[in-house]
Scaffold this motif. Sequence first.
Motif, short mmCIF file in Angstrom:
data_model
loop_
_atom_site.label_atom_id
_atom_site.label_comp_id
_atom_site.label_asym_id
_atom_site.label_seq_id
_atom_site.Cartn_x
_atom_site.Cartn_y
_atom_site.Cartn_z
N THR A 160 49.89 27.34 34.28
CA THR A 160 49.58 27.02 35.68
C THR A 160 48.34 27.77 36.14
N THR A 220 44.97 25.63 36.75
CA THR A 220 44.46 25.61 38.12
C THR A 220 43.01 26.10 38.17
N CYS A 221 42.71 27.16 37.45
CA CYS A 221 41.33 27.67 37.41
C CYS A 221 40.38 26.62 36.84
N CYS A 268 46.17 21.06 34.57
CA CYS A 268 44.81 20.74 35.02
C CYS A 268 44.74 19.31 35.54
N VAL A 273 46.49 19.09 39.03
CA VAL A 273 45.72 19.71 40.11
C VAL A 273 44.46 18.90 40.41
N LEU A 296 44.31 25.87 48.50
CA LEU A 296 45.55 26.22 47.80
C LEU A 296 46.81 25.90 48.59
N SER A 317 49.69 23.23 47.21
CA SER A 317 50.78 24.08 46.70
C SER A 317 51.89 23.24 46.07
N LEU A 327 50.87 22.43 42.65
CA LEU A 327 50.98 23.61 41.78
C LEU A 327 52.41 23.79 41.29
#
Length: 562
Positions: free
Chosen positions: A70, A74-75, A155, A158, A189, A193, A196
């Motif tokens: 995660t 996400t990054c 990825c 998101v 974010l 959420s 995520l």
Amino acid sequence: MKIDGRGEAITLAALCVVAVVLFGLPLGLLVNVGVGNGPNLLVEALRDGSVQRAAWNSLESASLSALAATLAGTCLALTIGLTDVRGKGVVVFLLLLPMMIPPQVTAIAWVQALGPSSAVLKTLGVAPPPGSPHPLYTPFGVMLLLTVQHTPLVCLVVLAALRTLPREMMEAARLSGAGVFRVLRRVILPLISGSLVAGFMLAFVSAMGNFGILAILGIPARYTTLPVLIWRRLSSFGPSVLTDVAVISIILGVVALVAITLQRWLQRRMRAAVVGPPQLPLRIALGPMRPLAEGLLALYIAATLFLPLAALVATALVTTYGLPLNAQTFTLSNFAEVLFRQASTVRAFVNSTLTAGVAALFLAALSIAIAYFMSRRDGTHRRIGESLSALADVSYAIPGLVISIAFILAFIRPLPVLNISLYNTLWIILLAYVTAYMSIALKPVAAAYGQLDPALDDAARVSGAGFGLRMRRVFTPLMAPAAASGAILVFLTAYNEVTVSALLWSTGNETIGTSIFNFEDGGYTTLAAAMSCVTVVATVVIMAALDRIGRRLPPGVVPWRI
């Protein structure tokens, strides 16, 4: 509004029959075998030391790897989706490749890349001394590869969430003087959420049911998880093997159900409504930091994709596993063996292509029908549609090995009336794919239906169009792009899987995943590497062809195109 004629009633009844046959019957039989005679067997299993250790190992590896996936996913998604890095299409394509490569191939490639017998490291002269313990035959190695396998999944989730955000909200924050990190922390974010949470839970459930990585790395590391324990118990052929396996499967299924229930609860709590149509997200100019960001992306792709694949190719090109690749050890005999001399491998490619393709097409049509009833304003029929969707989510959350056990119990005997047995045929694998991957096909179609104005259906009814005509002329054309997107994901997932078919295959009905695992499990490492290389090439060719076709199709049909 009531049902207009028999068309809708017959379709809804047919969908319910499909749900009973493919979902209710197999899973019901599994529960009956496990706890039909009372909860004693379940209590005994929970007290069994090996089951307790396997359950803890499953929870530990799935939780930690899902958390790492995660964070990494996400990054990656934020970097690709919100900044001005170049070559985004190619980057996303390469980032998603590890997800489309079979997990057992991923495990084999990494084992061959980092071990003392690595052909690449030996060629470079930096291989560990012979006899050194393999660095991946540890719990950390298992979690590392689970993270690599599921980071692309997070990825993708998101990235899809970023595409739905109204750009005005981010622009307003920037105009108000908020810096990039403040916008990220206070606006982006919180709004994503729920996605995520969905990404974490998808990675967690996928890791819980992963068999290829957990078997190839976990068995040498003596790190047994529940899927591997199920496979070992089933291989023992004891008098109570099905009962033991059913009980362990129920435990694994309950954990998956708890995870999916927790996901839905958290998403309801975190849901944030947005106003405005989805637009392209912000493109934050990185300035002098752009080369660094692009370099880090290239380094990640090289470490997670090109290094293991290079080791895989090097192993496939040597005469014996453990030799360095040079002019004396170079050979193409391993590829000749799997492509021309081993009839089972050719059958495996044909069988996987056929079953994955048919399952994808069937699920595309099925998802259009189910999502139609989910979008109805009529309470009864919407509830039935939503119940079918929930059943699909449950089946996806339950690991593939549990699905395969349930199908063995349901179809090991000949079918009533027809007196035809589906066991030891491709049909049972095909039906298991339909059950396991319906949720993947249904999600994009249900989302597309949610964007339609209900007046569209009303207008067609007022014009005298019956259910069949409305589906053919109105809804199927509108839903085709979303259905195609789901079908592509189903095909690529089923094409290379091993978890569902690990217990359902038989001689003559091999799949790509089971063939590779059997080569590796039997000690034919170079043949497993050659078969894996061919599989990777086939997957890349299929994805490249779909990507090229996707240029002429509406946005969203090919999931990884941005």
